[in-house]
Motif scaffolding. Sequence first.
Motif, mmCIF file in Angstrom:
data_model
loop_
_atom_site.group_PDB
_atom_site.id
_atom_site.type_symbol
_atom_site.label_atom_id
_atom_site.label_comp_id
_atom_site.label_asym_id
_atom_site.label_seq_id
_atom_site.Cartn_x
_atom_site.Cartn_y
_atom_site.Cartn_z
ATOM 1 N N GLY A 34 51.439 61.332 36.811
ATOM 2 C CA GLY A 34 52.136 60.075 36.523
ATOM 3 C C GLY A 34 53.513 60.277 35.928
ATOM 4 N N ASP A 40 61.887 63.538 41.597
ATOM 5 C CA ASP A 40 61.453 62.295 42.252
ATOM 6 C C ASP A 40 62.596 61.320 42.499
ATOM 7 N N SER B 24 51.992 54.259 40.597
ATOM 8 C CA SER B 24 53.037 55.216 40.182
ATOM 9 C C SER B 24 53.916 55.545 41.386
ATOM 10 N N LEU B 25 55.149 55.896 41.081
ATOM 11 C CA LEU B 25 56.121 56.188 42.133
ATOM 12 C C LEU B 25 55.620 57.294 43.068
ATOM 13 N N THR B 36 59.706 60.803 47.727
ATOM 14 C CA THR B 36 59.754 60.020 46.477
ATOM 15 C C THR B 36 61.142 59.431 46.216
ATOM 16 N N PRO B 37 62.249 60.210 46.381
ATOM 17 C CA PRO B 37 63.562 59.593 46.157
ATOM 18 C C PRO B 37 63.837 58.400 47.081
ATOM 19 N N TYR B 40 61.863 55.528 45.778
ATOM 20 C CA TYR B 40 62.479 55.052 44.529
ATOM 21 C C TYR B 40 63.695 54.177 44.858
ATOM 22 N N ARG B 41 64.554 54.705 45.760
ATOM 23 C CA ARG B 41 65.760 53.963 46.151
ATOM 24 C C ARG B 41 65.389 52.596 46.743
ATOM 25 N N CYS B 44 64.112 50.192 44.131
ATOM 26 C CA CYS B 44 65.227 49.612 43.357
ATOM 27 C C CYS B 44 65.829 48.428 44.116
ATOM 28 N N LYS B 48 65.871 44.485 43.002
ATOM 29 C CA LYS B 48 67.074 43.645 42.965
ATOM 30 C C LYS B 48 66.833 42.324 43.688
ATOM 31 N N ILE B 54 59.991 47.274 38.309
ATOM 32 C CA ILE B 54 59.872 48.710 38.014
ATOM 33 C C ILE B 54 59.577 48.838 36.526
ATOM 34 N N THR B 56 58.492 51.326 33.229
ATOM 35 C CA THR B 56 58.460 52.712 32.739
ATOM 36 C C THR B 56 57.422 52.846 31.635
ATOM 37 N N GLY B 94 57.222 57.845 33.009
ATOM 38 C CA GLY B 94 56.512 57.619 34.273
ATOM 39 C C GLY B 94 56.999 56.312 34.865
ATOM 40 N N ILE B 95 57.426 56.347 36.107
ATOM 41 C CA ILE B 95 57.923 55.132 36.762
ATOM 42 C C ILE B 95 56.791 54.537 37.601
ATOM 43 N N TYR B 96 56.560 53.263 37.404
ATOM 44 C CA TYR B 96 55.516 52.542 38.134
ATOM 45 C C TYR B 96 56.120 51.330 38.828
#
Lengths: 231, 107
Positions: A34, A40, B24-25, B36-37, B40-41, B44, B48, B54, B56, B94-96
């Motif tokens: 997590g 990432d 989770s991401l 994953t990037p 994530y992008r 985001c 918006k 998102i 943390t 941790g990004i969720y």
Amino acid sequence: MINLESENQKKSLFLSQLQVFLEREANYSRVYEGVTSCEDAFDNEDGYEKERKLLQENKQDNLNSNRKGEILEEIVFSLFSRIANLEVVNRNQAKTSLGQIDLQVLISDKSAYDILGLIPRPSSDLIIGECKNFKGKSIELENIEKACWRSCKGRSLQFFIGTKYTQAAIDEIKHFNSYKQTIFLGSEGVWMVPITIDMIEVVVENNINFLSFLKWSIKYSINQMVIAQYL
Amino acid sequence: MTALRLEKEIMACLKVDRQGALVSLTELAKRVSASTPEVYRTSCNLAKKGMVRIITRYWCPEFHPLNLDFSQETLYVLCESCELEYDTTDILVGIYIQVIDIDLIYD
């Protein structure tokens, strides 16, 4: 005359310190499920192809100062564009309320600050990048004073990317980061983070995650300015 | 995968597979078979547009959960479980991702 031996020593010391930091970060994300790491949030599938070419070009002796400036801006622009939670909105924009800014970066989501280790999160969504690719000249106190003022005005985190720094310039950054609360109100999240082209070169050559490097540079700029020994 | 296609995959995963739960991401990236990037992008961008949030989570280096006070700038955070102060740059995050409205129609 440049002392190549000491330059190389500085580079290898920087690399070894950065690797210790990276190893610790990697351990956390391996052990704890997590945990989000810089891996990432950073895209480097091509192994810094564009940046490598530009860094190679930067080593040529016959470059004029304009082209040198452009090269550094292109490198920094390209590196920041790879970060998933940031958005590079402008490059070399002359007409901003903060004057001419080499790189204006907006965070796409506040979690970007968490990844960079900036907890609590700064209130501003703007990150500034200032690039100075001087030929045979170091970053002077005046350059830093101007940059600090810009950071205060924009209430932003600023990465200052230069060739070499004079001791006065380094001292000024240290002073700013240590006493900013007494200099102006609302200084939360406003930091000056100095990095060098040599550091970027080490990061690119060794295929190191640039976002992890930024996290490292923030950590060692806001904390006792440990980064000074590698500048 | 195109950005739009990935947005659809992410929304479908969050709404249908996970029924609005926090994901989770890294898990989300595995579920939609993208990097994953990239996820994530795209998340985001979805945030918006107001379609996902998102979130943390924070832990100390010993993996104890932390409740952080964001009202004041500080360089150290106290972990009550360890009874130790940690440098803020050492805090684990941790990004969720969570869908905002489970009934939102997305096609």
